[in-house]
Design a protein around this motif. Structure first.
Motif, short mmCIF file in Angstrom:
data_model
loop_
_atom_site.label_atom_id
_atom_site.label_comp_id
_atom_site.label_asym_id
_atom_site.label_seq_id
_atom_site.Cartn_x
_atom_site.Cartn_y
_atom_site.Cartn_z
N SER A 219 0.81 -1.22 0.00
CA SER A 219 0.00 0.00 0.00
C SER A 219 0.84 1.27 0.00
CB SER A 219 -0.93 0.01 1.22
OG SER A 219 -1.76 -1.12 1.23
N ASP A 220 0.35 2.27 -0.73
CA ASP A 220 0.93 3.62 -0.66
C ASP A 220 0.35 4.37 0.53
OD1 ASP A 220 2.49 3.68 -3.23
OD2 ASP A 220 0.51 3.22 -4.02
N ARG A 221 -0.97 4.26 0.68
CA ARG A 221 -1.66 4.85 1.84
C ARG A 221 -2.58 3.81 2.45
NH1 ARG A 221 -5.15 9.32 0.77
NH2 ARG A 221 -5.53 8.33 -1.24
N ILE A 222 -2.88 4.00 3.73
CA ILE A 222 -3.71 3.02 4.45
C ILE A 222 -4.79 3.74 5.25
CG2 ILE A 222 -3.72 1.23 6.24
CD1 ILE A 222 -0.83 0.60 5.50
N SER A 236 1.61 4.67 4.19
CA SER A 236 2.04 3.42 4.81
C SER A 236 3.20 3.66 5.77
CB SER A 236 2.43 2.43 3.72
OG SER A 236 2.94 1.24 4.27
N GLU A 237 4.19 4.44 5.32
CA GLU A 237 5.36 4.69 6.15
C GLU A 237 4.99 5.42 7.44
OE1 GLU A 237 5.06 5.51 3.00
OE2 GLU A 237 6.55 4.32 1.91
N GLN A 238 4.14 6.45 7.31
CA GLN A 238 3.77 7.25 8.47
C GLN A 238 2.93 6.45 9.45
OE1 GLN A 238 5.02 10.03 9.17
NE2 GLN A 238 3.76 10.86 10.80
N LEU A 239 2.07 5.59 8.94
CA LEU A 239 1.21 4.80 9.84
C LEU A 239 2.04 3.87 10.71
CD1 LEU A 239 -1.96 4.30 10.22
CD2 LEU A 239 -1.50 2.12 9.11
N ALA A 241 5.35 4.27 11.36
CA ALA A 241 6.32 5.02 12.15
C ALA A 241 5.67 5.80 13.29
CB ALA A 241 7.08 6.00 11.23
N ASN A 242 4.45 6.29 13.05
CA ASN A 242 3.82 7.16 14.05
C ASN A 242 2.30 6.96 14.05
OD1 ASN A 242 3.47 9.19 15.99
ND2 ASN A 242 3.27 10.78 14.42
N PRO A 243 1.81 5.80 14.48
CA PRO A 243 0.36 5.59 14.55
C PRO A 243 -0.25 6.48 15.65
CG PRO A 243 1.51 3.77 15.62
CD PRO A 243 2.57 4.63 14.99
N LEU A 244 -1.32 7.18 15.33
CA LEU A 244 -1.92 8.11 16.29
C LEU A 244 -3.09 7.51 17.06
CD1 LEU A 244 -1.92 11.43 14.19
CD2 LEU A 244 -0.24 10.66 15.89
N HIS A 245 -3.96 6.80 16.38
CA HIS A 245 -5.16 6.29 17.05
C HIS A 245 -4.83 5.07 17.92
CE1 HIS A 245 -9.30 4.91 17.63
NE2 HIS A 245 -9.68 6.10 17.21
N PRO A 246 -5.39 4.99 19.12
CA PRO A 246 -5.12 3.84 20.00
C PRO A 246 -5.44 2.49 19.36
CG PRO A 246 -6.20 5.58 21.24
CD PRO A 246 -6.21 6.02 19.80
N TYR A 247 -6.45 2.47 18.50
CA TYR A 247 -6.80 1.21 17.83
C TYR A 247 -5.70 0.80 16.84
CZ TYR A 247 -9.32 -2.12 14.87
OH TYR A 247 -9.69 -3.24 14.16
N THR A 248 -5.20 1.76 16.07
CA THR A 248 -4.11 1.48 15.14
C THR A 248 -2.87 1.00 15.90
OG1 THR A 248 -4.93 3.29 13.76
CG2 THR A 248 -2.78 2.40 13.20
N GLN A 249 -2.58 1.64 17.02
CA GLN A 249 -1.43 1.24 17.83
C GLN A 249 -1.56 -0.20 18.31
OE1 GLN A 249 -1.49 4.24 20.89
NE2 GLN A 249 -0.85 5.88 19.49
N ALA A 250 -2.78 -0.60 18.68
CA ALA A 250 -3.01 -1.97 19.13
C ALA A 250 -2.84 -2.97 17.98
CB ALA A 250 -4.41 -2.09 19.74
#
Length: 320
Positions: A219-222, A236-239, A241-250
């Motif tokens: 993916s280019d973006r997610i 993709s890279e930013q997600l 490297a730096n996930p913001l939402h608690p659900y994404t982090q989990a």
């Protein structure tokens, strides 16, 4: 990838009426764009509404509300002639290659059928050349044309499904969990095949999956979905490297790391409780019942969809 928007999704909703005053809100107001030539990954747990979103975008399901625009045309307001041409440009690869292929048809008949429906390659020799070429494009050969789906492995069947999706020379392909039913070793092969075909044919993908580890490489973006809502969207890279939402982090913490020492020492984020029902979703933020950071405002106010960093969108009260 170009800066030209090929697909626009605006506040898309798909609700199912279950009777007895019950409504299942499978997709409940998601918005995103997909640029020509890119791969947009749509991820989330089973039951989050991502496959329903894909089918609604293609018009297999009628929308409840919102708008889907493809090349400037509203997908759900097309007349029969417009839809006929639209379906030549947008095709779908399904999750289960065995269930999506007619067991009574040969591989040749399966791949040739879309071309027959749309009146392409009316001469038998031209049709035959096209089918053979498609088989070779997906890593099979012409000897496979006269066999039946049950004679192939799962990975080979998915290649047949990909060949069928390519039969009409589409610009856009919705890949609905195309690797989840395959062995891990075969998943990488299919992903590499999709990337190769994208470069050769200039394809644009909506890649739907629940496995974030594989989505990263294609993916280019997610966009991350939870209970019918989009909670985060970025590159993709930013997600990663730096996930913001608690659900994404989990979700990211659940991806195994091949180094046993790091895997043993790292801390996983475990979500408490069960995924709520889309029939009766939580008020305010739909993730609050499983979120370790939930605040009083989360129960009463739906978080706004905001651009926290350039190109990085999130819906969470932690960033307001």
């Amino acid at each position: 990838m170009t800066n030209q928007v090929l697909l626009e999704v605006k506040e898309l909703k798909r609700h199912f009426d279950l009777g007895k005053n019950q409504t299942l809100k499978a997709v409940d107001g998601i918005s995103f764009d997909i640029y020509q030539g890119e791969t947009f990954g749509l991820v989330g747990e089973s039951g989050c509404g991502k496959s329903t979103a894909g089918r609604t975008i293609m018009g297999l399901y009628n929308r409840t509300d919102g708008e889907v625009t493809y090349s400037g045309r509203n997908v759900h307001k097309m007349d029969e002639k417009e839809r006929y041409h639209f379906l030549r440009n947008m095709q779908m690869i399904f999750q289960d290659p065995y269930a999506s292929l007619n067991p009574r048809s040969t591989v040749f008949e399966i791949i040739a059928e879309p071309m027959e429906v749309h009146g392409l390659h009316k001469k038998k020799e031209a049709m035959q050349r096209r089918v053979y070429q498609l088989l070779e494009d997906v890593g099979l050969n012409r000897d496979h044309a006269n066999r039946y789906p049950h004679e192939f492995s799962g990975g080979q069947r998915q290649r047949i499904g990909i060949a069928r999706a390519l039969a009409l020379n589409p610009d856009f392909i919705i890949a609905d969990e195309p690797i989840s039913a395959l062995d891990v070793s075969v998943q990488a092969q299919v992903v590499k095949l999709l990337q190769k075909l994208q470069k050769e044919k200039g394809l644009t993908y909506l890649f739907i999956a629940h496995d974030l580890s594989m989505v990263k490489y294609i993916s280019d973006r997610i966009g991350v979905m939870y209970l019918g809502h989009m909670v985060e969207l970025t590159t993709s890279e930013q997600l990663y490297a730096n996930p913001l939402h608690p659900y994404t982090q989990a979700l990211l913490s659940a991806i195994p790391i091949p180094d046993p020492d790091i895997e043993e020492s790292r801390e996983r984020i475990l979500l408490e409780g069960e995924l709520p029902s889309p029939i009766n979703p939580p008020s305010g933020c739909v993730f609050r019942t499983r979120c370790a950071h939930a605040m009083d405002v989360c129960a009463n106010v739906k978080p706004a969809w905001q651009e926290k960093e350039p190109g990085h969108f999130v819906a969470c009260h932690l960033y307001e």
